[in-house]
Design a protein around this motif. Structure first.
Motif, short mmCIF file in Angstrom:
data_model
loop_
_atom_site.label_atom_id
_atom_site.label_comp_id
_atom_site.label_asym_id
_atom_site.label_seq_id
_atom_site.Cartn_x
_atom_site.Cartn_y
_atom_site.Cartn_z
N LEU A 214 27.18 42.92 32.91
CA LEU A 214 27.76 41.58 32.91
C LEU A 214 26.97 40.64 33.83
O LEU A 214 26.69 39.49 33.47
CB LEU A 214 29.22 41.62 33.35
N GLU A 215 26.63 41.12 35.02
CA GLU A 215 25.91 40.30 36.00
C GLU A 215 24.53 39.87 35.49
O GLU A 215 24.10 38.74 35.75
CB GLU A 215 25.74 41.05 37.32
N THR A 216 23.83 40.76 34.81
CA THR A 216 22.48 40.44 34.36
C THR A 216 22.47 39.69 33.02
O THR A 216 21.61 38.85 32.79
CB THR A 216 21.61 41.71 34.25
N THR A 217 23.45 39.97 32.16
CA THR A 217 23.51 39.31 30.86
C THR A 217 24.10 37.90 30.97
O THR A 217 23.67 36.98 30.29
CB THR A 217 24.36 40.14 29.87
N TYR A 218 25.09 37.75 31.84
CA TYR A 218 25.77 36.46 32.01
C TYR A 218 25.80 36.07 33.49
O TYR A 218 26.85 36.03 34.11
CB TYR A 218 27.22 36.54 31.48
N PRO A 219 24.65 35.78 34.07
CA PRO A 219 24.62 35.45 35.51
C PRO A 219 25.39 34.16 35.80
O PRO A 219 25.49 33.27 34.96
CB PRO A 219 23.13 35.29 35.81
N THR A 220 25.93 34.09 37.00
CA THR A 220 26.68 32.93 37.43
C THR A 220 25.73 31.75 37.64
O THR A 220 24.63 31.91 38.15
CB THR A 220 27.40 33.25 38.76
N LYS B 272 35.64 24.50 38.62
CA LYS B 272 37.02 24.66 38.16
C LYS B 272 37.30 26.09 37.69
O LYS B 272 38.42 26.56 37.79
CB LYS B 272 37.32 23.67 37.03
N ILE B 273 36.28 26.77 37.18
CA ILE B 273 36.45 28.14 36.70
C ILE B 273 36.78 29.10 37.85
O ILE B 273 37.45 30.10 37.67
CB ILE B 273 35.22 28.63 35.90
N LEU B 274 36.32 28.77 39.05
CA LEU B 274 36.54 29.61 40.23
C LEU B 274 37.84 29.25 40.96
O LEU B 274 38.47 30.10 41.58
CB LEU B 274 35.34 29.45 41.18
N ASP B 275 38.25 28.00 40.86
CA ASP B 275 39.40 27.48 41.59
C ASP B 275 40.70 28.17 41.19
O ASP B 275 40.91 28.48 40.03
CB ASP B 275 39.52 25.97 41.31
N GLY B 276 41.54 28.45 42.18
CA GLY B 276 42.87 29.01 41.90
C GLY B 276 42.99 30.47 42.32
O GLY B 276 42.22 30.97 43.14
N ASP B 277 44.00 31.13 41.75
CA ASP B 277 44.36 32.50 42.15
C ASP B 277 43.66 33.56 41.31
O ASP B 277 43.55 33.43 40.08
CB ASP B 277 45.88 32.71 42.01
N TRP B 278 43.22 34.61 42.01
CA TRP B 278 42.58 35.78 41.40
C TRP B 278 43.23 37.02 41.99
O TRP B 278 43.58 37.04 43.17
CB TRP B 278 41.09 35.80 41.71
N TYR B 279 43.35 38.09 41.20
CA TYR B 279 43.98 39.33 41.65
C TYR B 279 42.96 40.47 41.64
O TYR B 279 42.31 40.72 40.63
CB TYR B 279 45.18 39.66 40.76
N CYS C 116 31.48 35.27 36.35
CA CYS C 116 32.77 34.57 36.33
C CYS C 116 33.04 34.04 34.93
O CYS C 116 32.22 33.32 34.35
CB CYS C 116 32.77 33.43 37.34
N SER C 117 34.20 34.43 34.39
CA SER C 117 34.68 33.88 33.13
C SER C 117 36.07 33.30 33.41
O SER C 117 36.52 33.31 34.55
CB SER C 117 34.76 34.97 32.05
N ASN C 118 36.75 32.83 32.39
CA ASN C 118 38.11 32.32 32.59
C ASN C 118 39.07 33.41 33.02
O ASN C 118 40.09 33.11 33.65
CB ASN C 118 38.62 31.66 31.31
N ASP C 119 38.76 34.67 32.71
CA ASP C 119 39.70 35.77 32.95
C ASP C 119 39.26 36.78 33.99
O ASP C 119 40.09 37.46 34.59
CB ASP C 119 39.96 36.52 31.63
N VAL C 120 37.95 36.94 34.20
CA VAL C 120 37.42 37.99 35.08
C VAL C 120 36.38 37.39 36.03
O VAL C 120 35.57 36.55 35.62
CB VAL C 120 36.77 39.13 34.26
#
Length: 196
Positions: free
Chosen positions: A9-15, A27-34, A170-174
């Protein structure tokens, strides 16, 4: 196996390098993560393709400790390990105010550690952290505010910056992150995304 999936994931879709500087992208990073999974970033005898080597590991002040993380299933705040195997920690990013907060419920109560962050000069996807808040809201009794410990540590070290967190995917979910203590974090937006 997990490291191989993470590295893919890190190499295929780098931040994006503007994740922390572009208001729209952040905005994708902002907010709560578990926090759903944590382990050392480096496993002995791992395939060389699974290894993640941080750029500018001693980011920021020379006094930021960069050590090898060894405790899978735990988290650490200011060097104090907390077992995260029974309760899911929450990490909240407040991009507008450059704040990050970690919370976990334990047997004695709710533990909160928070502070400000700045974008790294060396690695733009990296948030350099300066903790300033530590509270333990006891199940029975008062809330203990031990934030002064961060001021003592900063005075001894000569800086209030105590570590960094690099978002490597970073995606919308993970979200996948790597820390200055050598840890790997996998977080989700949905607290129930991973069931035992």
């Amino acid at each position: 196996m997990v490291l191989k999936l993470v590295r893919n994931l890190e190499t295929t879709y780098p931040t994006s390098p503007t994740l922390l500087s572009d208001p729209e992208e952040s905005k994708i990073l902002d907010g709560d993560w578990y926090l759903q999974y944590t382990q050392p970033s480096e496993i002995e005898n791992a395939d060389s393709g699974d290894k993640w080597v941080p750029s500018a590991a001693s980011e920021g002040e020379p006094n930021i400790e960069t050590t090898k993380f060894k405790a899978a299933g735990s988290i650490s705040g200011a060097g104090i390990p907390v077992d995260a195997s029974k309760n899911i920690p929450k990490q909240s990013f407040d991009i507008v105010n450059s704040r990050v907060k970690n919370e976990i419920r334990t047997a004695i109560g709710q533990i909160t550690v928070a502070g400000r962050f700045r974008q790294s000069n060396a690695v733009p996807q990296r948030a350099v952290l300066a903790s300033d808040t530590a509270k333990i809201e006891l199940n029975i009794g008062p809330t203990l505010d031990i934030s002064f410990l961060f001021r003592v540590i900063a005075a001894l070290k000569g800086t209030d910056e105590g570590g960094w967190l690099e978002t490597t995917y970073c995606s919308n979910d993970v979200r996948i992150g790597r820390g200055s203590k050598g840890s790997l974090f996998v977080l989700t937006r949905d607290i129930e995304a991973v069931k035992n």
